[in-house]
Structure formats: structure tokens, C-alpha cells
Write a protein that holds these residues in place. Structure first.
Motif, PDB file in Angstrom:
ATOM      1  N   MET A 166       0.844  -1.185   0.000  1.00 43.06           N
ATOM      2  CA  MET A 166       0.000   0.000   0.000  1.00 43.06           C
ATOM      3  C   MET A 166       0.893   1.255   0.000  1.00 43.06           C
ATOM      4  SD  MET A 166      -2.503   0.937   3.139  1.00 43.06           S
ATOM      5  CE  MET A 166      -1.769   2.237   4.075  1.00 43.06           C
ATOM      6  N   ILE A 167       0.498   2.247  -0.807  1.00 48.02           N
ATOM      7  CA  ILE A 167       1.275   3.497  -0.835  1.00 48.02           C
ATOM      8  C   ILE A 167       0.997   4.275   0.460  1.00 48.02           C
ATOM      9  CG2 ILE A 167       1.662   5.703  -2.008  1.00 48.02           C
ATOM     10  CD1 ILE A 167       2.460   3.547  -3.886  1.00 48.02           C
ATOM     11  N   TYR A 168       2.062   4.628   1.161  1.00 44.17           N
ATOM     12  CA  TYR A 168       1.945   5.425   2.401  1.00 44.17           C
ATOM     13  C   TYR A 168       2.025   6.912   2.063  1.00 44.17           C
ATOM     14  CZ  TYR A 168       3.338   7.141   7.064  1.00 44.17           C
ATOM     15  OH  TYR A 168       3.422   7.810   8.257  1.00 44.17           O
ATOM     16  N   GLY A 169       2.921   7.244   1.118  1.00 43.13           N
ATOM     17  CA  GLY A 169       3.057   8.655   0.743  1.00 43.13           C
ATOM     18  C   GLY A 169       3.957   8.825  -0.461  1.00 43.13           C
ATOM     19  N   ILE A 170       3.825   9.974  -1.124  1.00 46.57           N
ATOM     20  CA  ILE A 170       4.722  10.316  -2.227  1.00 46.57           C
ATOM     21  C   ILE A 170       5.300  11.704  -1.963  1.00 46.57           C
ATOM     22  CG2 ILE A 170       3.538   8.905  -3.973  1.00 46.57           C
ATOM     23  CD1 ILE A 170       2.263  11.517  -5.022  1.00 46.57           C
ATOM     24  N   GLY A 171       6.487  11.953  -2.507  1.00 47.87           N
ATOM     25  CA  GLY A 171       7.095  13.267  -2.319  1.00 47.87           C
ATOM     26  C   GLY A 171       7.926  13.628  -3.528  1.00 47.87           C
ATOM     27  N   THR A 172       7.937  14.899  -3.854  1.00 45.44           N
ATOM     28  CA  THR A 172       8.743  15.353  -4.982  1.00 45.44           C
ATOM     29  C   THR A 172       9.468  16.633  -4.589  1.00 45.44           C
ATOM     30  OG1 THR A 172       8.645  15.901  -7.340  1.00 45.44           O
ATOM     31  CG2 THR A 172       6.830  16.674  -6.010  1.00 45.44           C
ATOM     32  N   ASP A 173      10.586  16.923  -5.248  1.00 44.92           N
ATOM     33  CA  ASP A 173      11.282  18.181  -4.974  1.00 44.92           C
ATOM     34  C   ASP A 173      12.135  18.576  -6.165  1.00 44.92           C
ATOM     35  OD1 ASP A 173      11.883  20.243  -2.839  1.00 44.92           O
ATOM     36  OD2 ASP A 173      13.899  19.706  -3.486  1.00 44.92           O
ATOM     37  N   ILE A 174      12.156  19.874  -6.432  1.00 45.78           N
ATOM     38  CA  ILE A 174      13.062  20.414  -7.455  1.00 45.78           C
ATOM     39  C   ILE A 174      13.969  21.420  -6.766  1.00 45.78           C
ATOM     40  CG2 ILE A 174      11.335  22.132  -8.201  1.00 45.78           C
ATOM     41  CD1 ILE A 174      12.598  21.719 -11.062  1.00 45.78           C
ATOM     42  N   CYS A 175      15.256  21.319  -7.074  1.00 49.18           N
ATOM     43  CA  CYS A 175      16.246  22.136  -6.375  1.00 49.18           C
ATOM     44  C   CYS A 175      17.056  22.920  -7.408  1.00 49.18           C
ATOM     45  CB  CYS A 175      17.143  21.173  -5.590  1.00 49.18           C
ATOM     46  SG  CYS A 175      18.614  21.907  -4.928  1.00 49.18           S
ATOM     47  N   ASP A 176      17.202  24.210  -7.185  1.00 46.58           N
ATOM     48  CA  ASP A 176      17.983  25.059  -8.084  1.00 46.58           C
ATOM     49  C   ASP A 176      19.462  24.915  -7.707  1.00 46.58           C
ATOM     50  OD1 ASP A 176      19.245  27.158  -9.420  1.00 46.58           O
ATOM     51  OD2 ASP A 176      17.451  28.415  -9.329  1.00 46.58           O
ATOM     52  N   VAL A 177      20.240  24.338  -8.604  1.00 48.21           N
ATOM     53  CA  VAL A 177      21.657  24.072  -8.320  1.00 48.21           C
ATOM     54  C   VAL A 177      22.404  25.377  -8.003  1.00 48.21           C
ATOM     55  CG1 VAL A 177      23.800  23.098  -9.262  1.00 48.21           C
ATOM     56  CG2 VAL A 177      21.621  22.001  -9.783  1.00 48.21           C
ATOM     57  N   ARG A 178      21.964  26.486  -8.593  1.00 48.58           N
ATOM     58  CA  ARG A 178      22.621  27.784  -8.341  1.00 48.58           C
ATOM     59  C   ARG A 178      22.419  28.239  -6.901  1.00 48.58           C
ATOM     60  NH1 ARG A 178      19.528  30.032 -13.498  1.00 48.58           N
ATOM     61  NH2 ARG A 178      18.009  28.800 -12.373  1.00 48.58           N
ATOM     62  N   ARG A 179      21.276  27.873  -6.307  1.00 48.87           N
ATOM     63  CA  ARG A 179      21.048  28.230  -4.895  1.00 48.87           C
ATOM     64  C   ARG A 179      21.965  27.424  -3.982  1.00 48.87           C
ATOM     65  NH1 ARG A 179      15.188  27.872  -2.819  1.00 48.87           N
ATOM     66  NH2 ARG A 179      16.293  28.377  -0.917  1.00 48.87           N
ATOM     67  N   ILE A 180      22.196  26.158  -4.367  1.00 47.86           N
ATOM     68  CA  ILE A 180      23.113  25.312  -3.579  1.00 47.86           C
ATOM     69  C   ILE A 180      24.524  25.888  -3.692  1.00 47.86           C
ATOM     70  CG2 ILE A 180      24.102  22.987  -3.384  1.00 47.86           C
ATOM     71  CD1 ILE A 180      21.182  23.038  -2.542  1.00 47.86           C
ATOM     72  N   ALA A 181      24.899  26.328  -4.908  1.00 52.15           N
ATOM     73  CA  ALA A 181      26.229  26.923  -5.109  1.00 52.15           C
ATOM     74  C   ALA A 181      26.369  28.180  -4.252  1.00 52.15           C
ATOM     75  CB  ALA A 181      26.441  27.246  -6.589  1.00 52.15           C
ATOM     76  N   ALA A 182      25.292  28.979  -4.176  1.00 46.54           N
ATOM     77  CA  ALA A 182      25.338  30.216  -3.387  1.00 46.54           C
ATOM     78  C   ALA A 182      25.471  29.888  -1.894  1.00 46.54           C
ATOM     79  CB  ALA A 182      24.088  31.039  -3.650  1.00 46.54           C
ATOM     80  N   SER A 183      24.750  28.859  -1.423  1.00 46.52           N
ATOM     81  CA  SER A 183      24.845  28.466  -0.009  1.00 46.52           C
ATOM     82  C   SER A 183      26.256  27.974   0.328  1.00 46.52           C
ATOM     83  CB  SER A 183      23.845  27.358   0.319  1.00 46.52           C
ATOM     84  OG  SER A 183      22.548  27.860   0.199  1.00 46.52           O
ATOM     85  N   LEU A 184      26.824  27.223  -0.617  1.00 48.41           N
ATOM     86  CA  LEU A 184      28.194  26.725  -0.402  1.00 48.41           C
ATOM     87  C   LEU A 184      29.177  27.888  -0.341  1.00 48.41           C
ATOM     88  CD1 LEU A 184      28.842  23.585  -2.621  1.00 48.41           C
ATOM     89  CD2 LEU A 184      29.088  23.772  -0.140  1.00 48.41           C
ATOM     90  N   ALA A 185      28.955  28.872  -1.224  1.00 48.62           N
ATOM     91  CA  ALA A 185      29.857  30.033  -1.256  1.00 48.62           C
ATOM     92  C   ALA A 185      29.730  30.824   0.048  1.00 48.62           C
ATOM     93  CB  ALA A 185      29.531  30.906  -2.461  1.00 48.62           C
ATOM     94  N   ARG A 186      28.498  30.914   0.560  1.00 47.31           N
ATOM     95  CA  ARG A 186      28.250  31.696   1.776  1.00 47.31           C
ATOM     96  C   ARG A 186      28.732  30.977   3.033  1.00 47.31           C
ATOM     97  NH1 ARG A 186      23.299  33.077   0.127  1.00 47.31           N
ATOM     98  NH2 ARG A 186      22.282  31.481   1.353  1.00 47.31           N
ATOM     99  N   HIS A 187      28.411  29.690   3.121  1.00 42.60           N
ATOM    100  CA  HIS A 187      28.682  28.957   4.375  1.00 42.60           C
ATOM    101  C   HIS A 187      29.832  27.955   4.284  1.00 42.60           C
ATOM    102  CE1 HIS A 187      24.962  30.725   5.770  1.00 42.60           C
ATOM    103  NE2 HIS A 187      24.323  30.212   4.741  1.00 42.60           N
ATOM    104  N   GLY A 188      30.378  27.762   3.093  1.00 46.65           N
ATOM    105  CA  GLY A 188      31.493  26.824   2.925  1.00 46.65           C
ATOM    106  C   GLY A 188      31.061  25.400   3.263  1.00 46.65           C
ATOM    107  N   ASP A 189      32.003  24.590   3.743  1.00 48.96           N
ATOM    108  CA  ASP A 189      31.748  23.177   4.023  1.00 48.96           C
ATOM    109  C   ASP A 189      30.641  22.985   5.056  1.00 48.96           C
ATOM    110  OD1 ASP A 189      33.784  22.738   2.289  1.00 48.96           O
ATOM    111  OD2 ASP A 189      34.911  21.391   3.608  1.00 48.96           O
ATOM    112  N   ARG A 190      30.415  23.999   5.907  1.00 47.56           N
ATOM    113  CA  ARG A 190      29.392  23.860   6.953  1.00 47.56           C
ATOM    114  C   ARG A 190      28.026  23.526   6.368  1.00 47.56           C
ATOM    115  NH1 ARG A 190      28.039  28.369  10.060  1.00 47.56           N
ATOM    116  NH2 ARG A 190      29.226  29.647   8.616  1.00 47.56           N
ATOM    117  N   PHE A 191      27.741  24.069   5.184  1.00 45.82           N
ATOM    118  CA  PHE A 191      26.454  23.800   4.545  1.00 45.82           C
ATOM    119  C   PHE A 191      26.369  22.306   4.181  1.00 45.82           C
ATOM    120  CE2 PHE A 191      23.887  23.454   0.638  1.00 45.82           C
ATOM    121  CZ  PHE A 191      22.662  23.778   1.190  1.00 45.82           C
ATOM    122  N   ALA A 192      27.416  21.787   3.552  1.00 48.13           N
ATOM    123  CA  ALA A 192      27.425  20.366   3.175  1.00 48.13           C
ATOM    124  C   ALA A 192      27.396  19.480   4.420  1.00 48.13           C
ATOM    125  CB  ALA A 192      28.661  20.061   2.336  1.00 48.13           C
TER     126      ALA A 192
END
Ligand SMILES: CC(C)(COP(=O)(O)OP(=O)(O)OC[C@H]1O[C@@H](n2cnc3c(N)ncnc32)[C@H](O)[C@@H]1OP(=O)(O)O)[C@@H](O)C(=O)NCCC(=O)NCCS
Length: 135
Positions: free
Chosen positions: A1-27
Motif C-alpha cells: 500500500m502506498i503510504y506517501g509520495i514526495g517530490t522536490d526540485i532544487c535550483d543548483v545555483r542556490r546550492i552553489a550560493a549556499s556553499l559560497a556563503r557557508h562553505g563546508d558547513r552547509f554540506a
């Protein structure tokens, strides 16, 4: 039986910006131990592949958090939800700690698919109930 479904789209440029801002701490906040090792290895050799790896993990975890109906709320945490790979290359969710205990007690099983192209990473997750709740 299906309990749940989930989807997500992530902007790679936002991840790049977070990495630039927070460095390894973000990862370090988003990735489980095993993932962190893979991310470091990939980033050192091919920075773009490291970035994409982080973006697909980010979207997979968000999709999983929706499929279980919790969002990013306890016991769901970034680091307790690991996205590993089978030998075939297929991604699989490997859980840890309180999230693993909760998930197993509900008798759940997850199925995951991830993809990325240029500026976006996307994931789709189906969670199935495979047995009745343990006493
Ligand atoms: C689910 C969650 C990880 C998505 O966050 P996001 O990346 O900012 O947003 P996205 O665009 O990817 O997804 C938003 C959609 O997720 C869905 N969603 C929200 N909470 C959800 C949950 N508990 N289970 C499944 N899906 C959920 C909704 O459809 C929402 O769309 P809507 O706002 O138009 O209704 C985040 O909303 C979350 O952690 N929610 C739980 C904690 C929370 O809601 N706190 C505030 C309570 S007032």
C-alpha cells in the motif's frame, strides 16, 4: 500500500550560493557521513560534479521528507537520511538513528529516483507500507 509520495526540485545555483556563503558547513549540515566523504572526493576532482551531488542529495532528502509526511521535522533530519547507491547505480535511502527506528516501526519502505540537468536537480520518492505497525 502506498503510504506517501514526495517530490522536490532544487535550483543548483542556490546550492552553489549556499556553499559560497557557508562553505563546508552547509554540506556538513545536509550530508550524512558517507555522503560527505563522496562529496569531498568528487568536489576535489570535479567541483561541478561535487555541486551536483550535493544538489541531488538535497532534493532527494526533501522529497523523502514529504513522502513520509513530516517535512523537515523530527525524527526527520538531513543527516539521518542518507542517499546511497546500489551496485547498479540505483539510489537508495539508508536511514540512521531515531529516523530509522521510527520508519521501521511503521513498517515502511522507500523508493527513490533522482535526476539533474544544468541548473536543476529533482527527486521523486514513493514510500510504501509493507507491514502493519509493530506492537
Ligand atoms: C516540506 C518542506 C521540507 C518543503 O519545504 P520547501 O523546500 O521550502 O518548499 P517546496 O516548494 O519544496 O515544497 C512546498 C510544498 O511541500 C508540501 N509540504 C509541506 N509540508 C509537508 C509535509 N509535512 N508533508 C508532505 N508535504 C509537505 C506542500 O505541498 C508545500 O506546498 P504549499 O506550501 O504550496 O502547500 C518544508 O515545508 C517543511 O519542512 N515542512 C515541515 C515543517 C513545517 O511545516 N514547519 C512550519 C509549520 S507552520
Amino acid at each position: 500500500m502506498i503510504y506517501g509520495i514526495g517530490t522536490d526540485i532544487c535550483d543548483v545555483r542556490r546550492i552553489a550560493a549556499s556553499l559560497a556563503r557557508h562553505g563546508d558547513r552547509f554540506a556538513e549540515k545536509v550530508l550524512a557521513e558517507g555522503e560527505l566523504a563522496t562529496w569531498r572526493e568528487r568536489s576535489a576532482r570535479w567541483p561541478d560534479r561535487g555541486l551536483r551531488y550535493l544538489a541531488t542529495r538535497f532534493s532527494a532528502k526533501e522529497a523523502f521528507s514529504k513522502a513520509i509526511g513530516l517535512g523537515m521535522r523530527m525524527p526527520m533530519t538531513w543527516r539521518h537520511c542518507e542517499v546511497a547507491k546500489l551496485r547498479s547505480g540505483q539510489p537508495v535511502i539508508v536511514l540512521h538513528g531515531a529516523l530509522k527506528e521510527w520508519f521501521e516501526a511503521q513498517g515502511l519502505q522507500a523508493h527513490l529516483s533522482v535526476t539533474d540537468e544544468t541548473d536543476y536537480a529533482a527527486s521523486f520518492c514513493v514510500v510504501e507500507k509493507i507491514q502493519t505497525k509493530l506492537p
